[in-house]
Scaffold this motif. Structure first.
Motif, PDB file in Angstrom:
ATOM      1  N   TYR A  41      11.621  10.347   5.802  1.00  0.00           N
ATOM      2  CA  TYR A  41      10.650   9.631   6.618  1.00  0.00           C
ATOM      3  C   TYR A  41       9.498  10.522   7.058  1.00  0.00           C
ATOM      4  CZ  TYR A  41      12.043   4.855   6.876  1.00  0.00           C
ATOM      5  OH  TYR A  41      12.251   3.541   6.540  1.00  0.00           O
ATOM      6  N   HIS A  62       1.349   7.539   6.584  1.00  0.00           N
ATOM      7  CA  HIS A  62       0.891   6.440   7.421  1.00  0.00           C
ATOM      8  C   HIS A  62      -0.093   6.928   8.470  1.00  0.00           C
ATOM      9  CE1 HIS A  62       4.028   3.995   5.524  1.00  0.00           C
ATOM     10  NE2 HIS A  62       3.235   2.995   5.844  1.00  0.00           N
ATOM     11  N   ARG A 114      13.117   4.338   2.004  1.00  0.00           N
ATOM     12  CA  ARG A 114      13.556   3.252   1.137  1.00  0.00           C
ATOM     13  C   ARG A 114      15.027   2.893   1.303  1.00  0.00           C
ATOM     14  NH1 ARG A 114      10.333   5.631  -4.080  1.00  0.00           N
ATOM     15  NH2 ARG A 114       8.391   4.561  -3.738  1.00  0.00           N
ATOM     16  N   MET A 159       0.392   2.313  17.072  1.00  0.00           N
ATOM     17  CA  MET A 159       0.465   3.157  15.882  1.00  0.00           C
ATOM     18  C   MET A 159       1.251   4.430  16.150  1.00  0.00           C
ATOM     19  SD  MET A 159      -1.110   2.057  13.141  1.00  0.00           S
ATOM     20  CE  MET A 159      -2.308   0.861  12.580  1.00  0.00           C
ATOM     21  N   GLY A 182       9.388  -3.813  -0.031  1.00  0.00           N
ATOM     22  CA  GLY A 182       8.908  -2.432   0.088  1.00  0.00           C
ATOM     23  C   GLY A 182       7.890  -2.108  -0.989  1.00  0.00           C
ATOM     24  N   ALA A 183       8.255  -2.437  -2.235  1.00  0.00           N
ATOM     25  CA  ALA A 183       7.337  -2.156  -3.336  1.00  0.00           C
ATOM     26  C   ALA A 183       6.027  -2.907  -3.125  1.00  0.00           C
ATOM     27  CB  ALA A 183       7.966  -2.563  -4.663  1.00  0.00           C
ATOM     28  N   PHE A 228       1.399  -6.362   6.223  1.00  0.00           N
ATOM     29  CA  PHE A 228       1.971  -6.029   7.518  1.00  0.00           C
ATOM     30  C   PHE A 228       3.169  -6.935   7.802  1.00  0.00           C
ATOM     31  CE2 PHE A 228       0.774  -5.398  12.295  1.00  0.00           C
ATOM     32  CZ  PHE A 228       1.878  -4.583  12.454  1.00  0.00           C
ATOM     33  N   PHE A 281     -11.425  -0.907  10.858  1.00  0.00           N
ATOM     34  CA  PHE A 281     -11.708  -1.703  12.055  1.00  0.00           C
ATOM     35  C   PHE A 281     -13.062  -1.300  12.624  1.00  0.00           C
ATOM     36  CE2 PHE A 281      -6.912  -2.222  13.010  1.00  0.00           C
ATOM     37  CZ  PHE A 281      -6.874  -3.445  12.385  1.00  0.00           C
ATOM     38  N   VAL A 287     -12.655 -11.887  15.444  1.00  0.00           N
ATOM     39  CA  VAL A 287     -13.378 -12.047  14.178  1.00  0.00           C
ATOM     40  C   VAL A 287     -13.875 -13.474  14.036  1.00  0.00           C
ATOM     41  CG1 VAL A 287     -13.107 -12.134  11.668  1.00  0.00           C
ATOM     42  CG2 VAL A 287     -12.250 -10.174  12.941  1.00  0.00           C
ATOM     43  N   PHE A 288     -13.011 -14.433  14.327  1.00  0.00           N
ATOM     44  CA  PHE A 288     -13.408 -15.813  14.074  1.00  0.00           C
ATOM     45  C   PHE A 288     -14.273 -16.397  15.190  1.00  0.00           C
ATOM     46  CE2 PHE A 288      -9.771 -15.286  11.224  1.00  0.00           C
ATOM     47  CZ  PHE A 288     -10.398 -15.645  10.046  1.00  0.00           C
ATOM     48  N   GLN A 343      -2.889  -7.079  17.212  1.00  0.00           N
ATOM     49  CA  GLN A 343      -3.883  -7.584  16.266  1.00  0.00           C
ATOM     50  C   GLN A 343      -4.414  -8.959  16.659  1.00  0.00           C
ATOM     51  OE1 GLN A 343      -4.830  -5.228  14.301  1.00  0.00           O
ATOM     52  NE2 GLN A 343      -3.094  -4.091  15.180  1.00  0.00           N
ATOM     53  N   ARG A 366      11.109  -4.016   8.809  1.00  0.00           N
ATOM     54  CA  ARG A 366      11.433  -3.253  10.017  1.00  0.00           C
ATOM     55  C   ARG A 366      12.601  -3.896  10.750  1.00  0.00           C
ATOM     56  NH1 ARG A 366      10.516   1.835  10.293  1.00  0.00           N
ATOM     57  NH2 ARG A 366      12.103   1.436  11.820  1.00  0.00           N
ATOM     58  N   PHE A 403      -2.984  -8.278   6.281  1.00  0.00           N
ATOM     59  CA  PHE A 403      -2.109  -8.939   7.241  1.00  0.00           C
ATOM     60  C   PHE A 403      -0.784  -9.301   6.571  1.00  0.00           C
ATOM     61  CE2 PHE A 403      -1.208 -12.489  10.308  1.00  0.00           C
ATOM     62  CZ  PHE A 403      -1.050 -11.661  11.394  1.00  0.00           C
TER      63      PHE A 403
HETATM   64  C1  HEA Z   1      -2.795   1.767   2.809  1.00  0.00           C
HETATM   65  C2  HEA Z   1      -1.566   1.835   2.847  1.00  0.00           C
HETATM   66  C3  HEA Z   1      -0.597   1.412   3.920  1.00  0.00           C
HETATM   67  C4  HEA Z   1      -0.786   0.880   5.179  1.00  0.00           C
HETATM   68  C5  HEA Z   1      -2.071   0.550   5.855  1.00  0.00           C
HETATM   69  C6  HEA Z   1       0.518   0.713   5.748  1.00  0.00           C
HETATM   70  C7  HEA Z   1       0.757   0.199   7.026  1.00  0.00           C
HETATM   71  C8  HEA Z   1       2.006   0.142   7.630  1.00  0.00           C
HETATM   72  N1  HEA Z   1       3.213   0.512   7.061  1.00  0.00           N
HETATM   73 FE1  HEA Z   1       3.467   1.203   5.165  1.00  0.00          FE
HETATM   74  N2  HEA Z   1       3.728   1.945   3.291  1.00  0.00           N
HETATM   75  C9  HEA Z   1       2.745   2.198   2.379  1.00  0.00           C
HETATM   76  C10 HEA Z   1       1.382   2.034   2.559  1.00  0.00           C
HETATM   77  C11 HEA Z   1       0.811   1.546   3.728  1.00  0.00           C
HETATM   78  N3  HEA Z   1       1.474   1.125   4.845  1.00  0.00           N
HETATM   79  C12 HEA Z   1       3.306   2.687   1.166  1.00  0.00           C
HETATM   80  C13 HEA Z   1       2.533   3.094  -0.095  1.00  0.00           C
HETATM   81  C14 HEA Z   1       4.682   2.751   1.365  1.00  0.00           C
HETATM   82  C15 HEA Z   1       5.742   3.218   0.384  1.00  0.00           C
HETATM   83  C16 HEA Z   1       6.299   2.050  -0.353  1.00  0.00           C
HETATM   84  C17 HEA Z   1       7.396   2.463  -1.244  1.00  0.00           C
HETATM   85  O1  HEA Z   1       8.365   3.058  -0.768  1.00  0.00           O
HETATM   86  O2  HEA Z   1       7.291   2.217  -2.454  1.00  0.00           O
HETATM   87  C18 HEA Z   1       4.908   2.283   2.724  1.00  0.00           C
HETATM   88  C19 HEA Z   1       6.168   2.221   3.315  1.00  0.00           C
HETATM   89  C20 HEA Z   1       6.368   1.904   4.647  1.00  0.00           C
HETATM   90  C21 HEA Z   1       7.611   2.086   5.322  1.00  0.00           C
HETATM   91  C22 HEA Z   1       8.864   2.702   4.726  1.00  0.00           C
HETATM   92  C23 HEA Z   1       9.749   1.709   4.105  1.00  0.00           C
HETATM   93  C24 HEA Z   1      10.885   2.385   3.417  1.00  0.00           C
HETATM   94  O3  HEA Z   1      10.765   3.513   2.956  1.00  0.00           O
HETATM   95  O4  HEA Z   1      11.934   1.747   3.313  1.00  0.00           O
HETATM   96  C25 HEA Z   1       7.432   1.666   6.603  1.00  0.00           C
HETATM   97  C26 HEA Z   1       8.481   1.675   7.646  1.00  0.00           C
HETATM   98  O5  HEA Z   1       8.283   1.466   8.742  1.00  0.00           O
HETATM   99  C27 HEA Z   1       6.067   1.219   6.721  1.00  0.00           C
HETATM  100  C28 HEA Z   1       5.499   0.685   7.871  1.00  0.00           C
HETATM  101  C29 HEA Z   1       4.159   0.361   8.004  1.00  0.00           C
HETATM  102  C30 HEA Z   1       3.583  -0.156   9.224  1.00  0.00           C
HETATM  103  C31 HEA Z   1       4.322  -0.462  10.490  1.00  0.00           C
HETATM  104  C32 HEA Z   1       2.236  -0.293   8.981  1.00  0.00           C
HETATM  105  C33 HEA Z   1       1.227  -0.734   9.984  1.00  0.00           C
HETATM  106  O6  HEA Z   1       0.373   0.341  10.233  1.00  0.00           O
HETATM  107  C34 HEA Z   1       0.492  -1.902   9.555  1.00  0.00           C
HETATM  108  C35 HEA Z   1      -0.652  -2.130  10.441  1.00  0.00           C
HETATM  109  C36 HEA Z   1      -1.425  -3.254   9.903  1.00  0.00           C
HETATM  110  C37 HEA Z   1      -2.404  -3.747  10.511  1.00  0.00           C
HETATM  111  C38 HEA Z   1      -2.830  -3.176  11.778  1.00  0.00           C
HETATM  112  C39 HEA Z   1      -3.104  -4.875   9.839  1.00  0.00           C
HETATM  113  C40 HEA Z   1      -4.014  -5.601  10.709  1.00  0.00           C
HETATM  114  C41 HEA Z   1      -4.738  -6.605   9.934  1.00  0.00           C
HETATM  115  C42 HEA Z   1      -5.092  -7.753  10.425  1.00  0.00           C
HETATM  116  C43 HEA Z   1      -4.751  -8.123  11.783  1.00  0.00           C
HETATM  117  C44 HEA Z   1      -5.797  -8.688   9.539  1.00  0.00           C
HETATM  118  C45 HEA Z   1      -6.646  -9.646  10.246  1.00  0.00           C
HETATM  119  C46 HEA Z   1      -7.072 -10.669   9.307  1.00  0.00           C
HETATM  120  C47 HEA Z   1      -8.221 -11.336   9.379  1.00  0.00           C
HETATM  121  C48 HEA Z   1      -9.192 -11.094  10.444  1.00  0.00           C
HETATM  122  C49 HEA Z   1      -8.537 -12.315   8.341  1.00  0.00           C
HETATM  123  N4  HEA Z   1       5.446   1.380   5.514  1.00  0.00           N
END
Ligand code: HEA
Ligand code: HEA
Ligand code: CUA
Ligand SMILES: [Cu+2]
Lengths: 273, 128, 297, 608
Positions: free
Chosen positions: D421, D428, D489, D471, D98-99, D52, D440, D540-541, D533, D59, D49
């Motif tokens: 991208y 992703h 980036r 998604m 980002g990192a 995210f 999930f 969950v809770f 989410q 974003r 979370f």
């Molecule tokens: C497993 C890996 C993973 C996951 C899951 C995600 C998930 C997401 N990522 Fe990520 N992303 C990376 C790994 C990941 N990313 C990596 C490695 C990079 C490169 C970084 C770099 O450049 O060095 C990156 C980079 C990256 C970028 C590019 C940034 C850039 O280049 O400048 C973007 C842009 O939109 C993005 C968006 C998202 C979004 C919208 C999600 C969404 O899908 C997120 C969705 C999340 C959820 C749905 C979570 C829900 C969880 C809960 C609700 C928890 C609940 C809690 C309890 C019950 C206790 N990510």
């Protein structure tokens, strides 16, 4: 102001930026080809997927069949994927890469230059009339001498540095084996500090610039115009603005531009900061 | 990944592989001699390697090869005898084989990648 | 509700849990040190200059003997247990641990020597010339330069060196640890008294010379920042040293609790010693490669 | 204790030993694999979370560069200071987020959730074991993970903030940035890697040593197979990164030059180090882990959905053996494809041919795995409950992600797509609607086992449909942006290169306003995804307390051993002796009385 293509127009271009290099045709073609393969697989499997979900939903099919699918459909699909991948690999990717990345034209048949990346700018150096670069030592780099050239080296006397972020190349028509084309460009890429990446989308060209190494690339521009040269490798907080104008000029314009730089510099290597 | 098929083991069919003969006092007595001998070999090997350093073999490649050869022989003795690898189980061999394979991949491919053109090192500014 | 196969091997694999566990762990250790060795090879193959002959071979050889001896004693301690001889187990195990600390002691001494040994790079060649002549005299300087070339290369490799980069080796008076041109600048030191090393093949220390810090381009003890060579030397040997220390602590724990374990679960205790021994041998094995690679080649 | 093959089943595991161990012992320093699994699970979900939320801030910045972030902008400024001046994200902060998004998602969210949490909870149950082979090492593994998490988290608040070199931490950049974020990152990574190694040793030993009598390799549930292979990948691929991490740490802390070449000039001044290192060495060591790591992210997910699909189609998985061999093949080959991330570092034809060939080869077992799962649907009696919906959605989503790996895998097309991208969208699709959906699904599926209560189906289905739409709206447009040449980036979402920037007057390939508008669109979609989410978190809770109680110990009527325990399983897991008689997915066996025949059921009388 530049006409701004609409979404549909861009879609018709395959959502690719305008192409301005020779090998770029092959790149685009190849990308298209793979996407056709992907589309075929996707549509096929997705259709099957939707159909099975509908047909075998619990309410329609209350009793599952222990054996399930018979027949060779799946195997055949797998074998087809293998064959197509093999063809793409052996027939396209390997030879095209070899041509585009390794088979360099001779220096005399090309526009040769060096491009040096640094946080967060680009600078080019042209060898001048003699076609030979002056000696360069990284440790001489300083404010007055951004590229570290050895002043005493005679070969460097007529070299020209471009202003930062402004790089030009000429578009010189030539004939190769009776075919009309243009003079290729060879660029030796390096970096002073961290890793950058030299990306000109119009040329379908990306190459990392790695400090301590000089990596040559070559391509043949086919259109005059101003193109974006971007940095595609994270290089620090100015990464997003590490741009340069990459201009492909007609030979006359290029000569004019170069002469301007040379006279201003009084014939000596000079930067324009 | 190592997977030996133990199909034959139906539920509850234990079969002991008679592991004990390795561990009988007599067997241990015998191995102790072996251990001492291997210790001797290791000492000898070290002396040999160092001696070689002072002798000065004319070729660099040769020097490296001989030094690594001696080291490998020593390592083989340590692994084989001290670590009982010489009569270890198939499972362990499988795991180690994978490891060695990947290690060779890591070293070999990295070195190969660094020496495949068109990459060139910049020495005093002149791309070689 | 006990976990099975902690003592007796599982019939189809022929292994008890801990033995499988330690081998898996060692496999990952192979990859860890393998990664470091790969780095070593790559850096070395790609290097313009690679220092050579910077470590004391007699000391290294001695330490190799120590480690080999400990490998013998640890396997003997296990065998003693198997024969039911607790007293001789204790003796061998004590020896093993003594060897371990002996090894670490020697290693610390080697480290200490390096931390107080310095190289000075001068701001330009003329300055360098001046100090070399001051230290070794007109004739001696050429010798030292020649030796310098040798020092940086494998035997018989053609040496190309940049005269700007030649450096003067020696000690700073008062033997400070870890000084560098940066710390000198920070402390606003103006000059240092430098005791150059004896000329190659001689034992007479040249007179100490005074060097104004303004003449220094770079000054570094033999620490990781000195050169890639020392960096990899310290990194790998320190990591290896940590393994020695960790192993010694675990074996020491076994030694201290031996009586209790021996009464309670002799078989399991023997297993633990075997597993500890496996780790110990592995540490020895790493050194077997480390020694020639770092000291000799 | 005798080495009977059936030792772990002691009927009377009993309450005699079971003196109440107290809160700390049972929840914080527990050695019970189930408790550790749940600890891992909650920590990882929290990080998921958090990762995210980091991305939501980014974003915003991509869509509206330079505009203060609503709601959280002020908070960021208050907590982090100048890097978020006026509530606007500076490029430094963008790079740090980002990192850390990448690092947290990969190493602190998905690996611990998919491998450690599910693996810990389910694997011992599925193989009929009382616990992991080394319970105390298991606990140490979690503690090392938690320590790594704390170090990573704290790094946000040190002067200069967290690491800014991308999750890939390429040197020289990572070494040259003067702040300490990278040092924290490296220390955190060493702890996390140590945790994974301890976990991997434990998993492998457990699967090899503690399988119940009769549970032969080819009777092992696919989930356990996937975890087993994953453990091997972690065991052997992580150490080189640990080595690299140590080297970079020495570079950073002791000023050495492992990854710094001679002659660096930073900000116009010669960089004061000895030089002589190699930047590419870092990349090789990083990607030697990095590529296998992506299979660490996907294999457990595939394992999860295989279980769920088998159970909810009420029929055996199609081609179980092919699945097993494919997963072994993927694990094996994943070690020799890493340099496809490095095509454009100046690679010659020979070596890049090698790596693109292996890359294509590794796609084949993936295709086989997916094919088997698709074929498993045929002839089933499909129940569309929430876990099944997520599992089904996984298939085409992973399909899209996997297929778009192909143009990246050929160096010639990567020439245009690299670091755009398109890459972001590719991975992703595999990790978000792929792995996260599978996770999930797994949560909805095993929740009744863990708590004795179902999760709410209405909330679950709302969560599913909104997430699925969200998604796709987030990641699909990124393919187009990538094809058009938008680089990743970019802390301003590419505004510098856009036609909207007056400096780009007359530039032919500047980003069009369509590409830039997509940024805004994606950000809106991400907000939708965030909202999606909420039902999940509530679910969950809430369900813990007022979810529908399960009617039996085996609420989904599944065959594998994890369902043949009391619900929730007690310390020691099984109350009866477990002996396995058959393969893992004996659903709808002709002639059997029920439509599922548990693995440990002696041959049932044929129904007449
Ligand atoms: C497993 C890996 C993973 C996951 C899951 C995600 C998930 C997401 N990522 Fe990520 N992303 C990376 C790994 C990941 N990313 C990596 C490695 C990079 C490169 C970084 C770099 O450049 O060095 C990156 C980079 C990256 C970028 C590019 C940034 C850039 O280049 O400048 C973007 C842009 O939109 C993005 C968006 C998202 C979004 C919208 C999600 C969404 O899908 C997120 C969705 C999340 C959820 C749905 C979570 C829900 C969880 C809960 C609700 C928890 C609940 C809690 C309890 C019950 C206790 N990510
Ligand atoms: C779980 C994670 C995961 C998985 C499984 C994959 C799988 C694959 N990846 Fe991906 N990849 C990443 C995560 C992943 N990747 C990440 C995180 C990065 C970026 C890292 C960074 O730079 O920050 C990356 C980057 C990346 C690159 C580098 C791009 C670049 O930087 O220029 C490449 C190049 O070869 C690549 C290739 C592949 C290939 C060929 C596969 C193959 O294994 C895929 C095989 C699968 C298939 C071929 C699908 C088969 C399906 C069907 C046939 C059925 C279709 C049906 C329907 C669609 C209904 N990936
Ligand atoms: Cu230079 Cu990014
Ligand atoms: Cu990859």
């Amino acid at each position: 102001m530049q006409p701004n293509p609409s979404f549909l127009e861009q879609l018709k271009q395959g959502f690719m930026p305008i192409l301005a290099s020779e090998h770029g045709k092959d790149v685009d073609h190849f990308i298209l080809l793979i996407h056709w393969l992907m589309a075929a697989l996707f549509v096929g499997w997705f259709g099957y997927f939707c159909y099975s979900l509908l047909r075998f939903r619990a309410s329609a099919n209350p009793k599952a069949d222990y054996t399930g699918a018979k027949g060779k459909l799946a195997n055949n699909a797998e074998i087809a994927v293998v064959i197509v991948e093999a063809i793409l690999l052996v027939g396209f990717a390997i030879p095209l890469w070899a041509k585009a990345v390794e088979k360099f034209p001779a220096d005399k048949d090309a526009t040769v230059m060096r491009v040096i990346a640094e946080q967060f700018s680009w600078q080019a150096r042209y060898p001048g009339k003699d076609g030979v670069f002056g000696k360069q030592e990284m440790k001489l780099i300083g404010e007055k001498n951004p590229l570290g050239y050895v002043e005493a080296d005679p070969a460097g006397k007529d070299d020209v540095n471009s202003p930062p972020k402004d790089i030009h190349v000429p578009l010189i028509p030539i004939k190769v084996d009776g075919r009309d084309t243009f003079k290729p460009v060879i660029i030796h890429l390096t970096s002073k500090d961290v890793i950058h990446s030299f990306k000109i989308t119009a040329m379908r060209m990306t190459q990392d610039c790695i400090p301590g190494m000089s990596i040559p690339v070559h391509f043949t521009p086919t259109k005059v115009g101003k193109f974006t040269l971007t940095c595609a490798q994270l290089c620090g907080n100015g990464h997003a603005s590490m741009n340069a104008m990459f201009t492909v000029d007609t030979p006359e314009e290029f000569e004019k531009w170069l002469a301007e730089k040379t006279t201003k510099a009084g014939g000596a290597p000079q930067s324009f900061e | 990944m190592s997977h030996d098929h133990s199909h034959s083991h139906g539920p509850g069919q234990a079969c002991d592989h008679g592991h004990d003969d390795h561990n009988s006092p007599e067997a241990i007595q015998r191995t102790i001699k072996k251990y001492l001998m291997v210790g001797g070999i290791l000492f000898g090997g070290t002396v040999l390697t160092v001696a070689m350093y002072y002798v000065h073999i004319p070729s660099v490649a040769m020097t490296i090869a001989v030094a690594l050869l001696i080291a490998s022989v020593k390592a083989a003795f340590v692994a084989g005898v001290f670590m009982h690898l010489s009569d270890e189980r198939k499972m362990i061999y499988g795991i180690l084989l994978c490891t060695v394979f990947f290690l060779i991949g890591l070293m070999g491919l990295t070195i190969w990648a660094m020496h495949d053109p068109p990459m060139q090192t910049l020495i005093d500014g002149k791309p070689a | 509700m006990e976990i099975p196969y902690t003592v007796k091997p599982r019939p189809d694999t022929g292994l008890y849990n801990a033995k499988l566990g330690i081998w898996l762990f060692l496999a990952s250790e192979v990859m860890l040190f393998g990664g470091l060795f790969s780095a070593y090879i790559l850096l070395r193959v790609g290097a313009d200059l690679w220092p050579h002959g910077m470590l004391s071979i007699p000391i290294g050889t001695f330490n190799t003997f120590v480690l080999i001896a400990s490998s013998v004693t640890v396997v003997m301690s296990w065998a003693s247990l198997k024969l039911g001889k607790l007293a001789s187990f204790k003796l061998y195990m004590t020896l093993t641990i003594a060897c371990a600390f002996g090894f670490l002691g020697v290693k610390s001494y080697e480290y200490y020597v390096k931390f107080t040994h310095y190289d000075v790079w001068f701001k330009d060649d003329a300055t360098a010339q001046k100090y070399f002549t001051a230290a070794y005299g007109e004739k001696g300087e050429a010798d030292v330069r020649k030796h310098f070339v040798e020092r940086f290369h494998l035997h018989n490799t053609k040496a190309t060196y940049d005269p700007h980069e030649i450096q003067l080796a020696g000690h700073i008076q008062g033997n400070p640890l870890f000084a560098s041109h940066k710390t000198l600048a920070k402390a606003k030191t103006e000059k240092i008294m430098f005791e150059p090393d004896p000329k190659f093949g001689s034992h007479d220390h040249p007179k100490a010379i005074e060097i104004p810090v303004s003449d220094v381009k770079r000054l570094s003890a033999y620490v990781p920042a000195h050169s890639t060579y020392f960096a990899i030397y310290f990194t790998i040997t320190a990591l290896h040293g940590l393994h020695v220390l960790g192993g010694a602590l675990v074996l020491g724990y076994f030694l201290v609790t031996a009586d209790k374990w021996w009464k309670k679960a002799p078989e399991q205790f023997a297993n633990r010693i075997e597993v500890g021994g496996l780790f110990w041998h592995f540490v020895d094995l790493v050194w077997i490669f480390l020694f020639p690679i770092i000291y000799l080649l | 204790m005798q080495a009977k093959t059936s030792t772990h089943t002691q009927e009377a595991h009993s309450h005699e030993h079971h003196h109440d161990p107290g809160f700390l012992r049972s929840y914080v320093f527990s050695t019970d694999h189930k408790v550790i699994g749940i600890q891992y699970g909650f920590t990882a979900l929290a990080f998921l979370f958090f990762g995210f939320l980091l991305m939501m801030c980014m974003r915003w910045q991509i869509a509206k560069p330079g505009v203060p972030i609503p709601v959280v902008g002020g908070m960021l400024e208050a907590m982090l200071g100048d890097v978020a001046k006026g509530g606007v994200m500076s490029p430094d902060l963008y790079n740090a987020f980002g990192a850390m998004h990448g690092t947290i998602m990969v190493f602190l969210a998905v690996v611990p959730l998919a491998f450690a949490a599910f693996g810990n909870y389910v694997v011992p149950l599925q193989i009929g074991a009382v616990d992991m082979a080394f319970p105390r090492i298991n606990m140490a593994s979690y503690q090392s993970f938690a320590a790594g998490g704390v170090v990573m988290f704290v790094s946000f608040f040190i002067p200069g903030g967290a690491a800014q070199g991308g999750w890939t931490s390429y040197s020289p950049l990572a070494s040259v940035i003067p702040t300490n974020g990278q040092t924290f990152w490296l220390i955190g990574m060493v702890l996390l890697i140590t945790s994974s190694l301890l976990g991997a040793v434990n998993f492998i030993a457990t699967v090899i040593q503690l399988r119940a009598p009769g549970l032969t390799w080819m009777r092992m549930p696919f989930f356990t197979w996937a975890q087993f292979v994953t453990a091997f990948i972690l065991l052997l691929a992580f150490p080189p990164l640990e080595a690299a991490g140590i080297l970079q740490l020495v570079d950073k802390v002791f000023g050495s030059s492992f990854f710094l070449p001679s002659g660096l000039v930073v900000s116009g001044k010669p960089y004061d180090v000895s030089g002589g290192g190699s930047p590419l060495l870092w990349q090789h060591l990083f990607w030697f882990l990095g590529h296998p790591e992506v299979y660490v992210l996907i294999l457990p997910a595939m394992g999860v959905i295989s279980e769920i699909i088998a159970c909810n189609t009420r029929k055996p998985l199609w081609g179980y053996k092919s699945l097993v061999y494919s997963v072994l093949a993927v694990g094996f080959i994943s070690f020799i494809v890493w340099a496809h991330h490095m095509y454009l570092t100046g690679m010659g034809t020979k070596i890049s041919t090698f790596f693109q060939t292996t890359t294509m080869i590794i796609s084949i077992p993936s295709v086989i795995i997916l094919t088997c799962l698709f074929m498993s649907l045929w002839g089933g009696s499909i129940r569309f409950n929430t876990p099944m919906l997520f599992s089904l959605a996984f298939l085409p989503m992973f399909g899209i992600g996997g297929l778009t790996g192909l143009p990246l895998g050929f160096n010639f097309s990567d020439l245009h797509l690299h670091d755009s991208y398109y890459v972001i969208a590719h991975f992703h699709y595999v990790v978000a609607p792929g792995t996260i959906f599978a996770l999930f699904a797994g949560i909805y599926f095993w929740y009744p086992k863990m708590t004795g209560r179902y999760m709410n189906e209405t909330l679950g289905k709302t969560h599913f449909w909104l997430s699925l739409i969200g998604m796709n709206l987030v990641f699909m447009p990124m393919f187009f942006q990538g094809l058009y040449g938008m680089s990743r980036r970019m802390s301003d979402g590419g505004a510098t290169y856009a036609l909207t920037n007056p400096a780009n007057e007359g530039v032919v390939t500047a980003l069009t306003s369509t590409v830039i508008k997509l940024n805004v669109f994606i950000t809106h979609a991400a907000v939708l995804l965030l909202i999606a989410q909420i039902p999940f978190i509530i679910n969950v809770f809430m369900s813990m307390f007022n979810g529908k109680k399960v009617e039996s110990d085996n609420p989904w009527q599944a065959t594998t051993l994890d369902w043949q325990t009391p619900t929730p399983p007690p310390h020691g897991n099984f109350t009866k002796e477990i002996v396995v008689y058959r393969g893992p997915y004996e659903y709808s066996v002709p002639g059997h009385p029920a439509d599922f025949t548990p693995q440990n059921m002696p041959d049932p009388k044929p129904a007449k």
